[in-house]
Design a protein around this motif. Structure first.
Motif, PDB file in Angstrom:
ATOM      1  N   SER A 102      45.680  43.466  39.766  1.00 38.97           N
ATOM      2  CA  SER A 102      46.863  44.331  39.730  1.00 38.97           C
ATOM      3  C   SER A 102      46.697  45.580  38.884  1.00 38.97           C
ATOM      4  O   SER A 102      47.639  46.360  38.761  1.00 38.97           O
ATOM      5  CB  SER A 102      48.052  43.534  39.188  1.00 38.97           C
ATOM      6  OG  SER A 102      47.791  43.099  37.856  1.00 38.97           O
ATOM      7  N   ALA A 103      45.522  45.793  38.305  1.00 42.36           N
ATOM      8  CA  ALA A 103      45.354  46.922  37.388  1.00 42.36           C
ATOM      9  C   ALA A 103      44.030  47.619  37.619  1.00 42.36           C
ATOM     10  O   ALA A 103      42.988  46.972  37.780  1.00 42.36           O
ATOM     11  CB  ALA A 103      45.450  46.457  35.933  1.00 42.36           C
ATOM     12  N   VAL A 104      44.072  48.944  37.618  1.00 39.58           N
ATOM     13  CA  VAL A 104      42.835  49.728  37.742  1.00 39.58           C
ATOM     14  C   VAL A 104      41.885  49.401  36.601  1.00 39.58           C
ATOM     15  O   VAL A 104      40.667  49.355  36.767  1.00 39.58           O
ATOM     16  CB  VAL A 104      43.172  51.238  37.758  1.00 39.58           C
ATOM     17  CG1 VAL A 104      41.905  52.078  37.758  1.00 39.58           C
ATOM     18  CG2 VAL A 104      44.034  51.577  38.974  1.00 39.58           C
ATOM     19  N   GLY A 105      42.452  49.129  35.418  1.00 36.52           N
ATOM     20  CA  GLY A 105      41.646  48.845  34.247  1.00 36.52           C
ATOM     21  C   GLY A 105      40.872  47.548  34.305  1.00 36.52           C
ATOM     22  O   GLY A 105      40.026  47.286  33.429  1.00 36.52           O
ATOM     23  N   ASN A 106      41.113  46.708  35.321  1.00 38.17           N
ATOM     24  CA  ASN A 106      40.315  45.480  35.462  1.00 38.17           C
ATOM     25  C   ASN A 106      38.880  45.778  35.862  1.00 38.17           C
ATOM     26  O   ASN A 106      38.023  44.888  35.794  1.00 38.17           O
ATOM     27  CB  ASN A 106      40.955  44.551  36.491  1.00 38.17           C
ATOM     28  CG  ASN A 106      42.153  43.802  35.940  1.00 38.17           C
ATOM     29  OD1 ASN A 106      42.296  43.655  34.728  1.00 38.17           O
ATOM     30  ND2 ASN A 106      43.014  43.324  36.824  1.00 38.17           N
ATOM     31  N   ASN A 107      38.622  46.985  36.304  1.00 34.80           N
ATOM     32  CA  ASN A 107      37.249  47.401  36.595  1.00 34.80           C
ATOM     33  C   ASN A 107      36.536  47.640  35.263  1.00 34.80           C
ATOM     34  O   ASN A 107      36.805  48.614  34.565  1.00 34.80           O
ATOM     35  CB  ASN A 107      37.239  48.672  37.445  1.00 34.80           C
ATOM     36  CG  ASN A 107      35.833  49.136  37.812  1.00 34.80           C
ATOM     37  OD1 ASN A 107      34.835  48.621  37.296  1.00 34.80           O
ATOM     38  ND2 ASN A 107      35.751  50.128  38.678  1.00 34.80           N
ATOM     39  N   THR A 108      35.625  46.738  34.927  1.00 30.65           N
ATOM     40  CA  THR A 108      34.919  46.802  33.656  1.00 30.65           C
ATOM     41  C   THR A 108      33.598  47.534  33.822  1.00 30.65           C
ATOM     42  O   THR A 108      32.596  46.956  34.249  1.00 30.65           O
ATOM     43  CB  THR A 108      34.659  45.382  33.105  1.00 30.65           C
ATOM     44  OG1 THR A 108      35.905  44.707  32.950  1.00 30.65           O
ATOM     45  CG2 THR A 108      33.949  45.440  31.762  1.00 30.65           C
TER      46      THR A 108
END
Length: 364
Positions: free
Chosen positions: A166-172
């Motif tokens: 659900s979040a763009v920031g989950n792309n590490t």
């Protein structure tokens, strides 16, 4: 030497035409296929009329220049027409069944009809499975055999069109496996908010993913969702409220409400279509949960190339004791990828797909 004549009742050409039409109509992705650039799955049959083993799909990017105004000189300030291409390779696909007169006491035409039904189902399922494999693929490589290095390189080029939960920031850091491990079963199920986020990613991607147009003013995306993610979206409170309060209730329109029919969901200009055969990625999410792929698609997401459309074949041997019926076609299918670097094959990006990984935990 005596020659064996064809058995009465066999009309291959008549069956060929009907077979191809039924095959396309029965495919789960059928309604999204078309021959123009507005189709999600674009069909090309160039090689049915000329030799070759590859079909080229072209893409022309939008102009980026500012043009000139007033008395400014246009000569020397022309814009660059940035055109890209991708080839889809075709291959023969064949299968057949054979029955002896002794083993199956049927007339010739009954045997042919039985073979037609079985082969129609086989090739229909194969087309569906090849379509799903293309959606999951990593720069033309099947997901199951792609290396971690290939997945990471793909993610670098497609970071604006891949969503982990659900979040763009989950792309590490564009690390594919590490990003999947950020998906949990609380925050990262497929929800209405995630569908809207995926749509914005499609609109803001560079190059942008073009929606399909039903008329001049109506634009849509289509998301193909696995069954468990579709379940979670169906149970999301905003979706239930929308279906309960915003969908048509009267007349025949009531039959289209997914609360009653289990049909496609609609949210924020996106049609969500359940595809039960989309496979899962077991154990890759947070705490080892299962994750599933969902694919928000715009125009020219996939390309299907035909060199020979579906046709029937027959084989009668052993003095007519063994009768075989077969099917064959020559085609290829691939996710359309166009380079955004200096060359067509540099920095390949998914032309019409936002890949959305979401939690897909099995029913308890």
């Amino acid at each position: 030497m005596a020659e064996t004549t064809a058995r009465p009742g066999l009309t291959p050409q008549q069956w060929d035409d009907q077979f191809f039409m039924e095959y396309v109509r029965d495919n789960r992705f059928k309604r999204y296929m078309g021959t123009d650039e507005n189709a999600i799955i674009q069909l090309k049959d160039d090689l049915t009329r000329k030799p070759g083993d590859k079909v080229t799909f072209a893409n022309v990017r939008k102009l980026k220049g500012n043009g000139v105004r007033g008395n400014q000189v246009l000569e020397g300030n022309e814009d660059e027409l940035d055109s890209r291409s991708m080839t889809v390779t075709v291959n023969p696909i064949r299968n057949a069944v054979i029955v002896t007169d002794w083993d199956d006491q049927k007339s010739t035409i009954d045997l042919r009809n039985a073979g037609k039904t079985a082969l129609k189902l086989w090739i229909m399922e194969l087309m569906r499975d090849d379509t799903i494999a293309a959606l999951y693929s990593i720069n033309g490589v099947l997901y199951a055999v792609a290396t971690e290095a290939q997945k990471d390189a793909w993610l670098v080029d497609n970071a604006d069109r891949v969503l982990f939960g659900s979040a763009v920031g989950n792309n590490t850091g564009n690390d594919h496996s590490a990003s999947l491990a950020n998906i949990d079963n609380t925050a990262d199920k497929l929800t209405c908010a995630t569908v809207s986020l995926a749509k914005r990613r499609a609109q803001l991607a560079s190059p942008a993913i073009k929606p399909i147009r039903l008329n001049e003013d109506e634009e849509w995306y289509v998301m193909f969702a696995n069954s468990l993610s579709f379940r979670d979206l169906s149970n999301d409170a905003p979706m239930q409220q929308a279906n309960r309060e915003a969908r048509a209730r009267e007349g025949s329109a009531m039959n289209n409400n997914p609360l009653f029919t289990g049909g496609s969901l609609v949210w924020d200009g996106v049609i969500i279509r359940e595809i039960p055969e989309i496979p899962y990625l077991p154990g890759v999410g947070a705490g080892g949960i299962q994750v599933g792929g969902n694919f928000l698609c715009g125009a020219q997401a996939l390309g299907v190339a035909w060199a020979q459309r579906t046709k029937s074949t027959t084989d009668v041997r052993d003095y007519g004791f063994r009768t075989g019926v077969g099917v064959q076609e020559i085609r290829g299918i691939g996710k359309l990828l166009f380079g955004k670097g200096d060359d067509d094959t540099d920095d390949l990006v998914q032309h019409g797909v936002v890949t959305v990984y979401a939690a897909a935990v099995a029913d308890a």
